[in-house]
Design an enzyme around this catalytic site. Structure first.
Site, PDB file in Angstrom:
ATOM      1  N   PHE A   1       0.713  -1.676  -0.186  1.00 27.42           N
ATOM      2  CA  PHE A   1      -0.110  -0.031  -0.303  1.00 27.42           C
ATOM      3  C   PHE A   1       0.700   1.212   0.226  1.00 27.42           C
ATOM      4  O   PHE A   1      -0.002   1.755  -0.647  1.00 27.42           O
ATOM      5  CB  PHE A   1      -1.425   0.142   1.344  1.00 27.42           C
TER       6      PHE A   1
ATOM      7  N   LYS B   1      -1.107  -7.545  -8.783  1.00 33.69           N
ATOM      8  CA  LYS B   1      -2.409  -7.557  -7.558  1.00 33.69           C
ATOM      9  C   LYS B   1      -1.224  -6.052  -6.372  1.00 33.69           C
ATOM     10  O   LYS B   1      -0.499  -6.370  -5.900  1.00 33.69           O
ATOM     11  CB  LYS B   1      -1.696  -8.852  -6.797  1.00 33.69           C
TER      12      LYS B   1
ATOM     13  N   GLU C   1      -5.091  -3.342  -1.822  1.00 35.95           N
ATOM     14  CA  GLU C   1      -6.378  -3.394  -2.371  1.00 35.95           C
ATOM     15  C   GLU C   1      -7.349  -2.364  -1.041  1.00 35.95           C
ATOM     16  O   GLU C   1      -8.272  -2.374  -1.444  1.00 35.95           O
ATOM     17  CB  GLU C   1      -7.345  -5.193  -1.324  1.00 35.95           C
ATOM     18  N   ARG C   2      -5.798  -2.090  -0.623  1.00 37.48           N
ATOM     19  CA  ARG C   2      -6.203  -0.369   0.659  1.00 37.48           C
ATOM     20  C   ARG C   2      -6.011   0.690  -0.463  1.00 37.48           C
ATOM     21  O   ARG C   2      -6.604   2.131  -0.280  1.00 37.48           O
ATOM     22  CB  ARG C   2      -4.928  -0.316   1.382  1.00 37.48           C
TER      23      ARG C   2
ATOM     24  N   SER D   1       5.497  -6.981   3.968  1.00 41.45           N
ATOM     25  CA  SER D   1       5.858  -6.912   5.834  1.00 41.45           C
ATOM     26  C   SER D   1       6.591  -8.417   5.862  1.00 41.45           C
ATOM     27  O   SER D   1       6.769  -9.158   5.350  1.00 41.45           O
ATOM     28  CB  SER D   1       4.606  -7.366   6.301  1.00 41.45           C
TER      29      SER D   1
ATOM     30  N   CYS E   1       9.284   1.834   4.085  1.00 40.15           N
ATOM     31  CA  CYS E   1      10.417   0.636   4.028  1.00 40.15           C
ATOM     32  C   CYS E   1      11.866   1.115   3.933  1.00 40.15           C
ATOM     33  O   CYS E   1      12.618   0.447   4.703  1.00 40.15           O
ATOM     34  CB  CYS E   1      10.559  -0.309   2.644  1.00 40.15           C
TER      35      CYS E   1
ATOM     36  N   GLU F   1       9.175  -2.818  13.796  1.00 35.92           N
ATOM     37  CA  GLU F   1       9.025  -1.309  12.952  1.00 35.92           C
ATOM     38  C   GLU F   1       8.102  -0.811  12.335  1.00 35.92           C
ATOM     39  O   GLU F   1       6.886  -1.712  12.759  1.00 35.92           O
ATOM     40  CB  GLU F   1       9.359  -2.358  11.328  1.00 35.92           C
TER      41      GLU F   1
END
Length: 574
Positions: A223, A247, A250-251, A300, A355, A455
């Protein structure tokens, strides 16, 4: 009035084809509602300012009507999926609500793609692969040139989608697009990057090597970079002859949907680029589908390790960039003003949802006395909606993310850290329902504290104290992550010692976020920040990931061209 007409004009394709949902959903509403004079002037100023800052004068954005506010969208439409160059309404019964992080108003509903839809996307990619593989490299290059040009033209539109769905400031969203655009631009040089090798190994015998596409590949995107990560994958995968299943998160899938529209307009044949949606079910399908040969993932730790392990067991190539805890060592001889500005920008930009965010400071010696000034400068940052003029950082992605961040801040306080700057509970006057966390600084942190080990992925800077350069290197190397690291110093010897001894994939010397440009360099994480054996993104390593090396040894005897009789001696290949 002229400005209003420019802003209201939309591309003909926007009217002929189904809408690209999340980013283009409010187009009809915007076109039917005249812009006020003040709104028009504000929009023009924003577009002009950002274009001048980020774009060459010759690459002006095509004027298309798209949302540039956080206003509530009446009757938000559903996000479609993309297959065979068509936007298709999903037949799913499972929908994921997507909310504007600044307001928590509904923006769109994202489908959990059905089994039939997932299979249809792979069917389309598999069917398109033979012809796309056979397409000449020069033809693919020409399509990539057009794709790059279209991204430049729709730069602001892509950024606006990111701001609406993800929460980044508009300027930062422009940077998101830019770093992906650079990968696409580099892919245009494929004719010099994909050359093979040939060697005459003996008389009349040669061995040559060249790289071939894998087939159908997939990218599972996070996201926090809705444009950059798809553009890390799509250009390199397709220009080398693969077809791809994307893909998006979805956010915030809107930017990826716009990229699909632009890919079609650039001339990618039907089936070369396809988009599916959803969460765990879609990920499992991508992992298990035997026709998908390679998977790219950024996200993640838990998801990345799962995808890498399960995908590798099924014989797929997997590149997976995982979590991070990026440190910066501040040496006493560092340029103080430059260091503080770099730290504040890298720690709190994008609300810390990078990140490569510089989330951890290692204060060497007396530099711990700089912390009050760092806190003062961080407190001056403007936390606001992403479209607001002068905003430095926007909201985090969701209420759940905000709660996790605030919980980790409290854990630091409970374990003995000093709360130097507290951003919890921050609410901009205009956006009281948003997912906002202001810049937060915890000092006197130790490596045993939860706020250090986890994190945080938010606008939180944790600060530790050491006495020497050796102590700083030892502390950083003990951390399990190794995405990026920085040192601030004016000593070349200190910098050289640091870069040699530190264990991280990307090292910055007076550079807070040392992500390399997408030329021959790659995004090179280390240790627990990346799964796999040097399966890096973009650059030379990206080309290698999406292609298979083939070697061919051939023997054409010179004498056979003019031979008049056979020879019976055992060949020695002298």
């Amino acid at each position: 009035m002229a400005a209003r007409r420019i802003l209201s004009r939309s591309l003909a394709t926007s009217l002929r084809t189904p809408t690209v949902q999340a980013a283009r959903a409010p187009i009809a509403l915007r076109m039917s509602t005249p812009l006020s004079k003040s709104a028009t002037q504000t929009a023009v100023r924003r577009l002009t300012a950002t274009a001048q800052h980020f774009q060459p004068a010759a690459a002006a954005t095509v004027p298309v009507d798209y949302p540039m506010t956080h206003d509530k969208i009446e009757n938000p439409p559903n996000t479609k999926w993309f297959v065979n160059n068509e936007f298709v309404e999903s037949k799913t019964s499972q929908w994921i609500d997507l909310h504007d992080p600044a307001t928590n108003n509904l923006v769109t509903r994202v489908p959990q793609s059905t089994d039939a839809e997932l299979k249809a996307a792979v069917d389309a990619a598999a069917a398109a692969f033979p012809a796309w593989r056979a397409t000449s490299l020069l033809a693919r290059q020409q399509i990539m040139f057009k794709f790059v040009a279209l991204i430049r033209q729709h730069w602001d539109r892509l950024a606006a989608s990111i701001t609406l769905e993800q929460g980044k400031t508009f300027g930062d969203a422009k940077g998101d697009v830019l770093r992906g655009l650079q990968v696409a631009e580099t892919a245009c040089g494929i004719t010099t990057q994909l050359t093979g090798e040939v060697l005459e190994v003996s008389k009349d015998m040669e061995t040559r090597s060249y790289r071939e596409p894998l087939g159908v590949v997939a990218a599972i995107c996070p996201f926090n970079f809705p444009a950059m990560i798809p553009l890390w994958c799509l250009p390199v995968a397709t220009v080398t002859g693969n077809t791809i299943i994307l893909k998006p998160s979805e956010r915030d899938p809107g930017a990826c949907m716009i990229l699909a529209e632009l890919a079609k307009e650039a001339g990618f044949p039907a089936g070369v680029v396809n988009i599916v949606h959803g969460s765990a079910k879609t990920v499992d399908f991508i992992i298990d589908e035997p026709r998908i040969k390679a998977i790219s993932f950024v996200g993640s730790d838990k998801a990345g390790q799962y995808i890498y392990t399960r995908g590798s067991e099924k014989g797929k190539r997997v590149q997976a960039n995982l979590g991070a805890k990026n440190h910066a060592a501040i040496m006493p001889d560092a340029n103080k003003n430059h260091s503080i500005n770099a730290i504040v920008g890298a720690a709190f930009g994008a609300a810390g949802q990078r990140c490569m965010a510089l989330s951890t400071l290692v204060m060497v010696g007396e530099t711990k006395e700089w912390l009050p000034e760092i806190a003062k400068r961080a407190a001056q940052l403007n936390v606001n909606g992403g479209f607001e003029e002068g905003a430095d950082l926007g909201p985090v992605i969701s209420p759940q993310a905000r709660e996790k961040i605030e919980k980790l801040i409290q854990s630091g306080v409970d374990e003995g850290a000093t709360l130097l700057l507290d951003g919890r509970g921050y609410k901009p006057a205009k956006y009281p329902n948003g997912n906002f966390v202001g810049p937060t600084i915890l000092s006197n942190v130790t490596t045993e504290m939860e706020c250090y080990k986890e994190e945080i992925f938010g606008p939180v800077l944790v600060c530790l104290n050491v006495d020497t350069l050796e102590d700083a290197i030892e502390l950083i190397n003990r951390n399990k992550y190794g995405n990026g690291v920085a040192v601030f110093t004016q000593s070349g010897a200190t910098a050289g010692r640091f870069q040699k001894d530190i264990e991280a994939g990307q090292v910055g010397i007076n550079v807070p976020i040392p992500v390399p440009l997408a030329t021959s360099f790659s995004f090179t994480g280390n240790k627990a920040s990346i799964a796999g054996n040097a399966n890096y993104f973009y650059g030379r390593h990206g080309l290698q990931f999406y292609t298979q090396l083939k070697t061919v040894t051939s023997h054409w005897r010179a004498e056979d061209a003019v031979a008049t009789r056979a020879k019976t001696e055992m060949p020695t290949h002298d």
